[in-house]
Enzyme design. Sequence first.
Site, PDB file in Angstrom:
ATOM      1  N   HIS A 197       0.796  -1.223  -0.148  1.00  9.62           N
ATOM      2  CA  HIS A 197      -0.124   0.049   0.151  1.00  9.62           C
ATOM      3  C   HIS A 197       1.120   1.247   0.052  1.00  9.62           C
ATOM      4  O   HIS A 197       1.917   1.311   0.667  1.00  9.62           O
ATOM      5  CB  HIS A 197      -1.307   0.092   1.125  1.00  9.62           C
ATOM      6  CG  HIS A 197      -0.617  -0.024   2.387  1.00  9.62           C
ATOM      7  ND1 HIS A 197      -0.122   1.224   3.132  1.00  9.62           N
ATOM      8  CD2 HIS A 197      -0.300  -0.976   3.308  1.00  9.62           C
ATOM      9  CE1 HIS A 197       0.112   0.959   4.441  1.00  9.62           C
ATOM     10  NE2 HIS A 197       0.214  -0.287   4.666  1.00  9.62           N
ATOM     11  N   ASP A 228      -0.346   4.399   1.036  1.00  9.60           N
ATOM     12  CA  ASP A 228      -0.600   5.444   2.050  1.00  9.60           C
ATOM     13  C   ASP A 228       0.262   5.223   3.191  1.00  9.60           C
ATOM     14  O   ASP A 228       0.746   3.990   3.489  1.00  9.60           O
ATOM     15  CB  ASP A 228      -1.919   5.588   2.297  1.00  9.60           C
ATOM     16  CG  ASP A 228      -3.064   4.206   2.984  1.00  9.60           C
ATOM     17  OD1 ASP A 228      -2.520   3.139   2.295  1.00  9.60           O
ATOM     18  OD2 ASP A 228      -3.641   4.246   3.640  1.00  9.60           O
ATOM     19  N   ASP A 270       6.085   1.673   6.721  1.00 13.46           N
ATOM     20  CA  ASP A 270       4.651   1.039   6.393  1.00 13.46           C
ATOM     21  C   ASP A 270       3.699   1.901   5.482  1.00 13.46           C
ATOM     22  O   ASP A 270       3.266   2.831   6.012  1.00 13.46           O
ATOM     23  CB  ASP A 270       3.761   0.798   7.902  1.00 13.46           C
ATOM     24  CG  ASP A 270       2.529   0.258   7.846  1.00 13.46           C
ATOM     25  OD1 ASP A 270       2.373  -0.204   6.743  1.00 13.46           O
ATOM     26  OD2 ASP A 270       1.942   0.176   8.764  1.00 13.46           O
ATOM     27  N   GLU A 297      -5.223   1.791   2.633  1.00  9.37           N
ATOM     28  CA  GLU A 297      -5.161   0.567   3.532  1.00  9.37           C
ATOM     29  C   GLU A 297      -5.149   1.117   4.965  1.00  9.37           C
ATOM     30  O   GLU A 297      -5.797   0.546   5.658  1.00  9.37           O
ATOM     31  CB  GLU A 297      -3.663  -0.072   3.407  1.00  9.37           C
ATOM     32  CG  GLU A 297      -3.798  -1.475   3.943  1.00  9.37           C
ATOM     33  CD  GLU A 297      -3.210  -1.582   5.223  1.00  9.37           C
ATOM     34  OE1 GLU A 297      -3.473  -2.727   6.059  1.00  9.37           O
ATOM     35  OE2 GLU A 297      -2.646  -0.619   5.921  1.00  9.37           O
ATOM     36  N   GLU A 298      -4.713   2.208   5.366  1.00  9.13           N
ATOM     37  CA  GLU A 298      -4.695   2.739   6.499  1.00  9.13           C
ATOM     38  C   GLU A 298      -6.000   3.050   7.082  1.00  9.13           C
ATOM     39  O   GLU A 298      -6.297   3.523   8.495  1.00  9.13           O
ATOM     40  CB  GLU A 298      -3.598   3.657   6.998  1.00  9.13           C
ATOM     41  CG  GLU A 298      -2.229   3.023   6.564  1.00  9.13           C
ATOM     42  CD  GLU A 298      -1.591   2.124   7.736  1.00  9.13           C
ATOM     43  OE1 GLU A 298      -2.312   1.857   8.606  1.00  9.13           O
ATOM     44  OE2 GLU A 298      -0.388   1.595   7.360  1.00  9.13           O
ATOM     45  N   ASP A 328       3.700  -6.184   3.659  1.00 13.24           N
ATOM     46  CA  ASP A 328       3.187  -5.078   4.710  1.00 13.24           C
ATOM     47  C   ASP A 328       3.317  -5.712   6.010  1.00 13.24           C
ATOM     48  O   ASP A 328       2.603  -5.265   6.883  1.00 13.24           O
ATOM     49  CB  ASP A 328       1.592  -4.952   4.122  1.00 13.24           C
ATOM     50  CG  ASP A 328       1.317  -3.609   4.876  1.00 13.24           C
ATOM     51  OD1 ASP A 328       2.027  -2.823   5.286  1.00 13.24           O
ATOM     52  OD2 ASP A 328      -0.050  -3.571   5.222  1.00 13.24           O
ATOM     53  N   HIS A 345       3.600   3.157  12.615  1.00 14.42           N
ATOM     54  CA  HIS A 345       2.479   4.224  13.215  1.00 14.42           C
ATOM     55  C   HIS A 345       3.107   4.910  14.090  1.00 14.42           C
ATOM     56  O   HIS A 345       2.460   5.458  15.177  1.00 14.42           O
ATOM     57  CB  HIS A 345       1.285   3.558  13.606  1.00 14.42           C
ATOM     58  CG  HIS A 345       0.712   2.813  12.510  1.00 14.42           C
ATOM     59  ND1 HIS A 345      -1.116   2.561  12.235  1.00 14.42           N
ATOM     60  CD2 HIS A 345       1.154   2.201  11.376  1.00 14.42           C
ATOM     61  CE1 HIS A 345      -1.257   1.637  11.600  1.00 14.42           C
ATOM     62  NE2 HIS A 345      -0.363   1.516  10.657  1.00 14.42           N
TER      63      HIS A 345
HETATM   64 ZN   LIG Z   1       0.790  -1.449   6.396  1.00  8.10          ZN
END
Ligand SMILES: [Zn+2]
Length: 413
Positions: free
Chosen positions: A87, A89, A148, A182-183, A205, A387
């Site tokens: 992903h 984003d 990520d 995705e997030e 991921d 994150h």
């Molecule tokens: Zn991810």
Amino acid sequence: MNELVHSIIQQTTLLDRFLRYVKVDTQSDPKSDTFPSSEKEKDLARILAKELKELGVENAEMDSHGYVYARLTANCSSTRKVAFLAHIDVAPDVKGEGVKPMVHPNFNGQGIDYPNGEKLLASENHGLSNCKGHTLITSDGSTLLGADDKAGVAAIMSFVEFLKKNPEIQHPEISICFTPDEEVSAGVDHINTEQLNADFGYTVDGHLPGEYNFENFYAWGAAIKIQGHSHHPGDARGNMINAVRTASQIVARLPTHMLPETTMNYEPFIHAHSISGSVDSASVDLILRAFSEHDIEKEKDVVRAICNALQAEEPRLKLELNFNEQYKNMRPMAEAQPMCVDALKQAIASLGLNPVAAPIRGGTDGARLSYMGIPCPNIFTGGSNFHSTKEWTSVENMAYATATLIRLAEGIR
Ligand SMILES: [Zn+2]
């Protein structure tokens, strides 16, 4: 270090790619009702489509939703079709714009100091001491790094680059797909499975080298509506039916050994995530999570029993309980195509890594895709602390992810 991993670092521009991608702000927006949730995600999608073309993948394109699709034709007799996904984003949890990646060559294996005085310490970060001697990459401590999942994106792009430089490597038909959003749990909302056209796929991921995931929670929600009866508290005896008290009794009666804060690994939980209301009416929202459908049914029984008991204690209460399914465990789908997980395990082991299957205590895009007809386990990216402003990865770890994709491509027949 494994020889293939060494060649990938020598022959591809993995580090430059990664640094280029993390500097593009692609933070998705949970409050948006557009798709993709932030238009800027397409900035990276456009770059990736262009770079794929420059690598000789003429059919690469970004669609109107911001998905990038590309296809590598088979150069062996295998008729299987496999997809690699990542992903574009990054998570909205912390600042994601103005990323200034810091490269720490020949990492000392102990820790690094951020310019703001914060520290990243191996003693507090599982897997970091294994990166001694690596080219470690972090943010400057004020933003996300974006490993990520730009580590996954860079790993897949370097996979394409390495194949182009080593055309003797045999592989089946491979579909590349980069997804937005995705997030914010919308990564496959507009995915075109016909264009993806794969027997099975892999999201890149995950976390540390060797780790892979092919099972996640079965997920249900439970919404409980409570109708009480309001009355002046001074004169309430025999008259008031307090919905607030019933709502808190429901939460208090959830078994303490079945809560998110008391469980781990394969243990199921019931989580009360919201409670609201007044004496007159109240509601409680729960989520139920378990790795088997059997355990989910047991959890539903627990919730039903609590509601039934409260109803019996106060027959004038009106209690309404509704369950709704949220997502499913991808495991049965992945196991229906044994090659899918077996080839991955072999690919990881062939690099001298220990393949470790970790259950995902949540859902993934791959889980949803699995139920759209494309079983889709998850592969490590080599990063950690996702994150957060202390996110990190290393060139070597990402190269291990690329090497896994090469070995997978060679192994799927
Ligand atoms: Zn991810």
